[in-house]
Design an enzyme around this catalytic site. Structure first.
Site, PDB file in Angstrom:
ATOM      1  N   HIS A 149      17.718  55.211   1.380  1.00 43.96           N
ATOM      2  CA  HIS A 149      18.251  56.029   1.419  1.00 43.96           C
ATOM      3  C   HIS A 149      19.673  55.812   1.310  1.00 43.96           C
ATOM      4  O   HIS A 149      20.253  56.350   1.604  1.00 43.96           O
ATOM      5  CB  HIS A 149      18.281  56.975   2.845  1.00 43.96           C
ATOM      6  CG  HIS A 149      16.786  57.820   2.308  1.00 43.96           C
ATOM      7  ND1 HIS A 149      16.391  59.135   2.284  1.00 43.96           N
ATOM      8  CD2 HIS A 149      15.720  56.686   3.057  1.00 43.96           C
ATOM      9  CE1 HIS A 149      15.366  59.021   1.722  1.00 43.96           C
ATOM     10  NE2 HIS A 149      14.660  58.256   3.190  1.00 43.96           N
TER      11      HIS A 149
ATOM     12  N   LYS B 104      35.814  27.521  11.806  1.00 40.72           N
ATOM     13  CA  LYS B 104      36.401  26.926  13.134  1.00 40.72           C
ATOM     14  C   LYS B 104      37.043  26.296  13.215  1.00 40.72           C
ATOM     15  O   LYS B 104      38.401  26.473  14.407  1.00 40.72           O
ATOM     16  CB  LYS B 104      34.983  25.937  13.888  1.00 40.72           C
ATOM     17  CG  LYS B 104      33.489  26.669  13.732  1.00 40.72           C
ATOM     18  CD  LYS B 104      32.861  25.782  14.583  1.00 40.72           C
ATOM     19  CE  LYS B 104      31.412  26.536  15.199  1.00 40.72           C
ATOM     20  NZ  LYS B 104      30.442  25.398  15.735  1.00 40.72           N
TER      21      LYS B 104
ATOM     22  N   GLU C  29      21.358  29.196   6.586  1.00 43.38           N
ATOM     23  CA  GLU C  29      22.113  27.952   7.138  1.00 43.38           C
ATOM     24  C   GLU C  29      21.107  26.881   6.125  1.00 43.38           C
ATOM     25  O   GLU C  29      22.089  26.098   6.477  1.00 43.38           O
ATOM     26  CB  GLU C  29      21.958  28.188   8.545  1.00 43.38           C
ATOM     27  CG  GLU C  29      23.120  27.295   9.181  1.00 43.38           C
ATOM     28  CD  GLU C  29      23.351  28.097  10.609  1.00 43.38           C
ATOM     29  OE1 GLU C  29      24.351  28.558  10.748  1.00 43.38           O
ATOM     30  OE2 GLU C  29      22.812  28.053  11.857  1.00 43.38           O
TER      31      GLU C  29
END
Ligand code: PA5
Length: 446
Positions: A308, A422, A287
């Site tokens: 793995h 948003k 961010e």
């Protein structure tokens, strides 16, 4: 300092002659964090935060924590992003992986409001059932959808169980000093509150009540955590020469690699307790740096598990990666691998060795293989996992992030891009004021 930074594993990959310039930029960046002359300079409250927390603030957090601990079997910490990840990271790093809360004397800390999954919240309600419940609701803005929605559900549960008056004892809010919906709600309901300072952004707030209260409720000594952070603050201030300042060294190393095309940094651990430290680090760096078309993409792996699954890509995929390993020198427990008379698995050469030694050899072998495969390696070595070292580690990453963001030339303390989803979500949900945008988006989704 107890934390050692080892950048030997980047030497074959970086242009040494360009390093001098980066060091100068890093020194100037560190200076501007203190002198508040860089971008986002109204969000630098975290720089001196550890050394400036006063005794009465800590005592108040401990008092409220003690009360919550006494009246709760479960404490639900409700928040997202910077209002959640720091506490989660520290609690996971310093708690037993298995011990049931009833055996520890600490309430169980669970988290909510960090996503919008309906099943999770339903199961959470089932889980808390008739347990004694407390809640710490954290939101700087007070309007973030995920925690606000979860808090409505949890508040209703607590009020139905104990009544509205008694709910006041069980709900603590951490929010802005004066603005925002959560501040207003807390005043109206009479909740106990703590303040997130104006000049500390969410992802830099773990050493404010945002992190300290949940961490204290989990039974971890926040004074020792803060002492570690304070010692790191002092060891990396402007008076420390660049060659001894590990924040400058880390910021320079990662930017040197970025400038050669290594655009993805993988934070690797060999201890699953550090999984959420990586999640916190991902938010901190992602961010802060990912903007203006720039920034190192922060990724995370838990080794040896992910050897793995992701090991193949790291060894032989696109050569855009570098790896930073948080290496714990000493495991807390000693566990010896037993001998086996049949030796069907062929592993008797490990008999009598500590599991930690096998883990360490996996770590060193992986480092060499990855470097040989074109993945530069940075190592952050910590002697052990304890509150003091964790405090150091938190501040180390915060300071490194501030310096690194300034080297990159961005404002590390804003997050304008977070608004885009948003806006669309509100438009699609029919929020007033978003009608025409909602129509436009729905047409695109047909
Ligand atoms: O770092 C940040 O500022 C963000 O990640 C916020 O912490 C996150 O969006 C939550 O915001 P708030 O605390 O306002 O609910």
């Amino acid at each position: 300092m107890d934390i050692r930074l080892n950048v030997d594993g980047i030497a074959p990959f970086v242009d040494k002659s360009a390093e001098k310039n980066l060091i100068e930029k890093a020194v100037a960046a560190n200076k501007s964090l203190y002198e508040k002359t860089g971008k986002g300079n109204d969000f630098l409250g975290w720089v001196n935060l550890p050394s400036s927390v006063n005794e009465s603030d800590i005592a108040e957090i401990e008092l409220v924590s003690q009360n919550l601990r006494e009246i709760s079997d479960v404490v639900i910490v409700t928040g997202i992003g910077g209002s959640y990840l720091g506490a989660k990271a520290v609690i996971e790093a310093l708690s037993s992986s298995f011990e049931a809360y009833a055996n520890t004397g600490n309430p169980k800390i669970i988290f909510a409001g960090h996503h919008l999954d309906e099943d999770y919240l339903s199961e959470l309600l089932d889980f808390i059932g008739d347990k004694r419940v407390g809640c710490i609701v954290i939101s700087k803005s007070g309007t973030t959808t995920e925690p606000a929605v979860a808090f409505r559900i949890i508040k209703r549960h607590i009020e139905q169980k104990y009544g509205r008056e008694a709910a006041k004892e069980r709900i603590v809010a951490i929010t802005d000093q004066s603005r925002g919906a959560l501040r207003k709600l807390s005043e109206q309901e009479g909740y106990r509150t703590f303040v997130i300072p104006d000049d500390v952004g969410g992802r830099f707030s773990v050493l404010t009540p945002v992190g300290l209260l949940p961490i204290s409720v989990a039974g971890i000594d926040i004074r020792i955590l803060l002492k570690g952070a304070t010692d790191m603050e002092n060891a990396t201030d402007v008076g420390t020469p660049a060659a001894e300042n590990i924040c400058i060294q880390y910021a320079v190393a990662r930017n040197s690699l970025y400038n050669t095309g290594k655009k993805v940094e993988i934070l690797a651990n060999y201890n699953p307790k550090l999984h959420y430290l990586t999640e916190w680090w991902k938010q901190l760096f992602g961010e802060s740096e990912g903007k203006e078309g720039k920034g190192i993409f922060p990724a995370g792996v838990d080794f040896t598990s992910d050897l793995h699954s992701m090991g193949q890509y790291i060894q032989e995929g696109e050569r855009i990666l570098f790896e930073t390993v948080v290496s714990v020198v000493k495991p807390r427990e000693e566990l010896i691998i037993p001998d086996d008379a049949d030796n069907l698995d062929g592993l008797n050469f490990l008999s009598g060795k500590r599991i930690g030694e096998v883990n360490k050899m996996a770590e060193l072998g992986t480092m060499l293989a990855h470097v040989d495969g074109g993945v530069p390696n940075i190592r952050i070595e910590i002697p052990e996992l304890n509150p003091y070292i964790t405090g150091q580690l938190i501040y180390f990453f915060e300071k490194s992030c501030g310096i690194s963001g300034y080297i990159l030339g961005v404002n590390p303390f804003d997050q304008p891009g977070v608004e885009a989803y948003k806006k669309n979500m509100f438009a699609l949900l029919g929020k007033a004021g978003y009608e025409s945008e909602g129509e436009r988006l729905r047409a695109r989704l047909k």
